[in-house]
Design a protein around this motif. Sequence first.
Motif, PDB file in Angstrom:
ATOM      1  N   SER A  35       0.857  -1.188   0.000  1.00 27.13           N
ATOM      2  CA  SER A  35       0.000   0.000   0.000  1.00 27.13           C
ATOM      3  C   SER A  35       0.897   1.243   0.000  1.00 27.13           C
ATOM      4  CB  SER A  35      -0.911  -0.026   1.239  1.00 27.13           C
ATOM      5  OG  SER A  35      -1.746   1.101   1.254  1.00 27.13           O
ATOM      6  N   LYS A  38       2.077   6.197   5.618  1.00 28.92           N
ATOM      7  CA  LYS A  38       1.282   7.298   6.168  1.00 28.92           C
ATOM      8  C   LYS A  38       2.192   8.154   7.039  1.00 28.92           C
ATOM      9  CE  LYS A  38      -2.872   4.386   6.284  1.00 28.92           C
ATOM     10  NZ  LYS A  38      -2.263   3.128   5.847  1.00 28.92           N
ATOM     11  N   TRP A  72      -1.089   9.670  -2.711  1.00 27.39           N
ATOM     12  CA  TRP A  72      -2.414   9.053  -2.811  1.00 27.39           C
ATOM     13  C   TRP A  72      -3.542   9.882  -2.206  1.00 27.39           C
ATOM     14  CZ3 TRP A  72      -2.513   3.016  -1.962  1.00 27.39           C
ATOM     15  CH2 TRP A  72      -1.729   2.400  -2.957  1.00 27.39           C
ATOM     16  N   ASN A  73      -3.244  11.028  -1.633  1.00 28.98           N
ATOM     17  CA  ASN A  73      -4.278  11.761  -0.886  1.00 28.98           C
ATOM     18  C   ASN A  73      -5.523  12.063  -1.702  1.00 28.98           C
ATOM     19  OD1 ASN A  73      -1.704  12.180   0.626  1.00 28.98           O
ATOM     20  ND2 ASN A  73      -3.041  13.368   1.962  1.00 28.98           N
ATOM     21  N   GLU A  75      -6.616  10.661  -4.423  1.00 32.45           N
ATOM     22  CA  GLU A  75      -7.300   9.424  -4.820  1.00 32.45           C
ATOM     23  C   GLU A  75      -8.144   8.872  -3.672  1.00 32.45           C
ATOM     24  OE1 GLU A  75      -6.186   5.091  -6.816  1.00 32.45           O
ATOM     25  OE2 GLU A  75      -4.645   6.625  -6.556  1.00 32.45           O
ATOM     26  N   ILE A  76      -7.563   8.833  -2.478  1.00 38.24           N
ATOM     27  CA  ILE A  76      -8.304   8.328  -1.318  1.00 38.24           C
ATOM     28  C   ILE A  76      -9.461   9.256  -0.977  1.00 38.24           C
ATOM     29  CG2 ILE A  76      -8.142   7.678   1.118  1.00 38.24           C
ATOM     30  CD1 ILE A  76      -6.682   5.803  -0.887  1.00 38.24           C
ATOM     31  N   SER A 136      -6.052   0.780  -3.229  1.00 37.22           N
ATOM     32  CA  SER A 136      -6.512   2.110  -2.809  1.00 37.22           C
ATOM     33  C   SER A 136      -7.812   2.019  -2.021  1.00 37.22           C
ATOM     34  CB  SER A 136      -6.714   3.014  -4.027  1.00 37.22           C
ATOM     35  OG  SER A 136      -5.498   3.208  -4.719  1.00 37.22           O
ATOM     36  N   THR A 139      -7.065   0.791   1.383  1.00 36.10           N
ATOM     37  CA  THR A 139      -6.454   1.878   2.167  1.00 36.10           C
ATOM     38  C   THR A 139      -7.528   2.848   2.642  1.00 36.10           C
ATOM     39  OG1 THR A 139      -4.412   1.720   0.877  1.00 36.10           O
ATOM     40  CG2 THR A 139      -4.757   3.749   2.121  1.00 36.10           C
ATOM     41  N   ALA A 140      -8.489   3.147   1.778  1.00 37.54           N
ATOM     42  CA  ALA A 140      -9.567   4.078   2.127  1.00 37.54           C
ATOM     43  C   ALA A 140     -10.410   3.543   3.276  1.00 37.54           C
ATOM     44  CB  ALA A 140     -10.450   4.329   0.909  1.00 37.54           C
ATOM     45  N   LEU A 148      -7.230  11.760   6.949  1.00 30.00           N
ATOM     46  CA  LEU A 148      -6.677  12.086   5.631  1.00 30.00           C
ATOM     47  C   LEU A 148      -6.151  13.519   5.593  1.00 30.00           C
ATOM     48  CD1 LEU A 148      -6.195  11.157   2.708  1.00 30.00           C
ATOM     49  CD2 LEU A 148      -8.491  11.955   2.157  1.00 30.00           C
TER      50      LEU A 148
END
Length: 296
Positions: A35, A38, A72-73, A75-76, A136, A139-140, A148
Amino acid sequence: MLNLDEFSTENLIKIQKVLKIILDELELQGLNSISCNKIPLKRFGKEGFCYEEIKTILNKINFEEGRILEIWNEEIESILESIAKVAKAPSADLVDKVQKQLVLKSFIDELEVKLKKINREKEPKKYEAIIHLITSFLTAFEMSEAQLKNTLLLKLDWEKSGLEKLKSIKNSIDEKLSKKDKKTTEIGLKNAGIRPFFDKEKGLLKINDLPVKTQKFSNQYYLLEMIFRNDENINKDWQFSELAELTECFEEFNDKKLYNIANAIKHKITEETGIKDFFITTNQSIKINPKYLKES
């Protein structure tokens, strides 16, 4: 390849600080090859960076180094918005865990059906894209919207040696700044005793013939312009309250605001010249260190 010669000293220091925080965190967390890692944004906040500044720096590195990382911010965030929409909730944080899990499962089930129809050997990019989407979504599921907003989601490409490249860039910046500091010190020692002056036409402060550039008509510019206006001002121990009275653009500023402006100038001088004690400041005042006013 990132060309460090294209960057000012100030920007090199910014990149150095951002990379140090990332590498320190990855050393503790380990590289997440499945993944993403963070990284708390408060780590960057302590150094004065907001999310947009971090993203700008990393996007520049990514472009020059051949896409070695992903943020990825966004996208999530988009996935969380989709969850809220499907669940008919104003926010994903208001969707209970079971419902959130069911929504994500429906998304992932659809992706897995598509995945089974793809020949991995013939269509590797399409296959990897769906695997990425599934990852993704997973992860979400672990993230809230509140989390986030306070986290940098960073994915390094291990196949392209993303981590090693970041380390290499950081080491190159360290070396370049170290050489610059040594050269600056040598120039400063050679020119010690040259009276400092401020060129208001260029917004340029010179200390021991070392230049410090300020933006014209900024708060820092007006503070320097007042201090260097004449010999009397240069030698004066200025109270911030007096500066506020005499400088039109400062008339609404309190001592704390002017102290922050003075502190920003001190920081810029240190970054550009290595000199840390040019200005002496208190919570209520600022003056030039007398040792820089002595002519040899």
